[in-house]
Enzyme design. Structure first.
Site, PDB file in Angstrom:
ATOM      1  N   HIS A   1      -9.531  10.453   1.449  1.00  0.00           N
ATOM      2  CA  HIS A   1      -9.813  10.209   0.251  1.00  0.00           C
ATOM      3  C   HIS A   1     -11.022   9.480   0.037  1.00  0.00           C
ATOM      4  CE1 HIS A   1      -8.888   8.217  -3.669  1.00  0.00           C
ATOM      5  NE2 HIS A   1      -7.870   9.258  -3.831  1.00  0.00           N
TER       6      HIS A   1
ATOM      7  N   GLY B   1      -9.737   8.109 -10.968  1.00  0.00           N
ATOM      8  CA  GLY B   1      -9.645   6.832 -11.838  1.00  0.00           C
ATOM      9  C   GLY B   1     -10.428   6.490 -12.958  1.00  0.00           C
TER      10      GLY B   1
ATOM     11  N   SER C   1      -8.011  11.934 -12.646  1.00  0.00           N
ATOM     12  CA  SER C   1      -7.647  11.734 -14.031  1.00  0.00           C
ATOM     13  C   SER C   1      -6.643  12.877 -14.392  1.00  0.00           C
ATOM     14  CB  SER C   1      -8.721  11.345 -15.076  1.00  0.00           C
ATOM     15  OG  SER C   1      -9.537  10.422 -14.356  1.00  0.00           O
TER      16      SER C   1
ATOM     17  N   GLU D   1     -11.633  16.528  -5.781  1.00  0.00           N
ATOM     18  CA  GLU D   1     -11.733  15.377  -6.500  1.00  0.00           C
ATOM     19  C   GLU D   1     -13.135  14.838  -6.566  1.00  0.00           C
ATOM     20  OE1 GLU D   1      -7.285  13.200  -6.228  1.00  0.00           O
ATOM     21  OE2 GLU D   1      -8.657  12.478  -4.444  1.00  0.00           O
TER      22      GLU D   1
ATOM     23  N   GLY E   1      -3.160   7.325 -10.699  1.00  0.00           N
ATOM     24  CA  GLY E   1      -2.914   6.495 -11.751  1.00  0.00           C
ATOM     25  C   GLY E   1      -1.461   7.077 -12.438  1.00  0.00           C
TER      26      GLY E   1
ATOM     27  N   GLU F   1     -11.777   7.056  -2.001  1.00  0.00           N
ATOM     28  CA  GLU F   1     -11.874   5.613  -1.823  1.00  0.00           C
ATOM     29  C   GLU F   1     -11.925   5.264  -0.364  1.00  0.00           C
ATOM     30  OE1 GLU F   1      -8.179   5.154  -4.112  1.00  0.00           O
ATOM     31  OE2 GLU F   1      -9.177   5.709  -6.003  1.00  0.00           O
TER      32      GLU F   1
ATOM     33  N   ASN G   1      -0.092  10.261  -5.367  1.00  0.00           N
ATOM     34  CA  ASN G   1      -0.776   8.991  -4.501  1.00  0.00           C
ATOM     35  C   ASN G   1      -0.761   7.733  -5.043  1.00  0.00           C
ATOM     36  OD1 ASN G   1      -2.366   7.556  -2.686  1.00  0.00           O
ATOM     37  ND2 ASN G   1      -4.300   8.624  -3.808  1.00  0.00           N
ATOM     38  N   TRP G   2       0.125   6.836  -4.556  1.00  0.00           N
ATOM     39  CA  TRP G   2       0.317   5.483  -5.068  1.00  0.00           C
ATOM     40  C   TRP G   2      -0.633   4.724  -4.753  1.00  0.00           C
ATOM     41  CZ3 TRP G   2       6.389   4.641  -3.744  1.00  0.00           C
ATOM     42  CH2 TRP G   2       7.316   5.661  -4.352  1.00  0.00           C
ATOM     43  N   LYS G   3      -1.644   5.056  -3.926  1.00  0.00           N
ATOM     44  CA  LYS G   3      -2.664   4.084  -3.547  1.00  0.00           C
ATOM     45  C   LYS G   3      -2.141   2.595  -2.870  1.00  0.00           C
ATOM     46  CE  LYS G   3      -5.649   6.491  -6.503  1.00  0.00           C
ATOM     47  NZ  LYS G   3      -6.900   6.842  -7.140  1.00  0.00           N
TER      48      LYS G   3
HETATM   49  P1  PGA Z   1      -6.488   9.070 -10.374  1.00  0.00           P
HETATM   50  O1  PGA Z   1      -6.647   9.205  -9.105  1.00  0.00           O
HETATM   51  O2  PGA Z   1      -5.508  10.284 -10.744  1.00  0.00           O
HETATM   52  O3  PGA Z   1      -6.031   8.012 -10.860  1.00  0.00           O
HETATM   53  O4  PGA Z   1      -7.799   9.520 -11.184  1.00  0.00           O
HETATM   54  C1  PGA Z   1      -6.434  10.299  -8.101  1.00  0.00           C
HETATM   55  C2  PGA Z   1      -6.488  10.138  -6.871  1.00  0.00           C
HETATM   56  O5  PGA Z   1      -7.069   9.253  -6.322  1.00  0.00           O
HETATM   57  O6  PGA Z   1      -5.964  10.855  -5.799  1.00  0.00           O
END
Ligand code: PGA
Length: 254
Positions: A99, A177, A216, A171, A238, A101, A13-15
């Site tokens: 997600h 993150g 993470s 998640e 990340g 976020e 997931n490149w966000k």
């Molecule tokens: P992260 O993000 O690996 O940076 O914790 C995971 C995600 O948001 O899908």
């Protein structure tokens, strides 16, 4: 357990990272590190703006194209939104829905998530629903209840013939993150609880739904997660932006 488990899915997931030109040079570095393998599936989710360029670059490669979001309506006066059909035409195979976020910064609710799941299913795109509790819910012993509600709402009104197209990503928000992944034991326990809910909803077909772990994930901890029989893949944020790290997570590099 019933039929054979689906092969693990490693999802990057490149966000909100990588412009078109950045995505191009990133993939030039990444793709040679990901030779085709029958025993696992790899997907990357660029920003909308880079989808077409990434699709072109993935031609002839087994890495799948994914999107990070979609809108629930098919078309109409929804300025700034993108429909399932628009993504389908670009060759998108998977889409993240709900997600954490988006739930946190954009007010996405369980009801919206359910509508987005049904919109994806009305196209050829397979939805991956993100669920997870906040740290306060975990401390209060309510993690499983919070996640159960998210799962049940997301999959309301899904018809039985579409069940095989669903996936869940567990998640915990405090692990996303933060550099603080869930322990394998805690993730495993939650995955088993989610599995029970899926079987409650869809009977035996619920066993076919992949449940990924996210939060993470790194090259150091991936083997622990994938080694657990309740974990069917990983959602990587990340670490998916570092080619060698993602190559290792995907299992292609030592
Ligand atoms: P992260 O993000 O690996 O940076 O914790 C995971 C995600 O948001 O899908």
């Amino acid at each position: 357990m019933t039929a054979a488990r689906p092969k693990p899915l490693i999802f990057g997931n490149w966000k909100m990272h990588l412009t078109v030109s950045q995505a191009r040079s990133f993939l030039q570095e990444l793709l040679p590190l990901l030779p085709h393998r029958e025993d696992r599936e790899i997907a990357v989710a660029p920003a909308y703006t880079a989808l077409a360029a990434v699709r072109d670059q993935l031609k002839g490669h087994s890495v799948r194209l994914a999107a990070q979001n979609l809108f629930w309506e098919g078309e109409g006066p929804y300025t700034g939104e993108v429909s399932a059909l628009m993504l389908q035409e670009l060759g998108v195979v998977y889409v993240l829905v709900g997600h954490s976020e988006r739930r946190q910064h954009l007010g996405e609710t369980d009801r919206m998530v359910g509508r987005k799941v049904r919109a994806a299913l009305s196209s050829s795109i397979n939805p991956i629903v993100c669920v997870g509790e906040q740290e306060s819910a975990r401390s209060a012993g309510r993690a499983a209840a919070v996640v159960r509600k998210q799962v049940l709402r997301a999959f309301e009104n899904v018809s039985p013939e579409d069940v095989g197209r669903l996936a869940v990503a567990y998640e915990p928000t405090w692990a996303v993150g933060s550099g603080r992944p869930a322990s394998v034991a805690d993730a495993s326990e939650m995955h088993r609880s989610i599995r029970q809910d899926l079987v409650g909803l869809f009977a035996d077909a619920g066993h076919q739904i992949r449940i990924l772990y996210g939060g993470s994930v790194t090259a150091q901890n991936i083997d622990g997660f994938l080694g657990d029989p309740a974990v069917d893949g990983a959602l990587v944020g990340g670490a998916s932006l570092q080619p060698r790290e993602f190559g290792r997570i995907a299992g292609f590099l030592p």
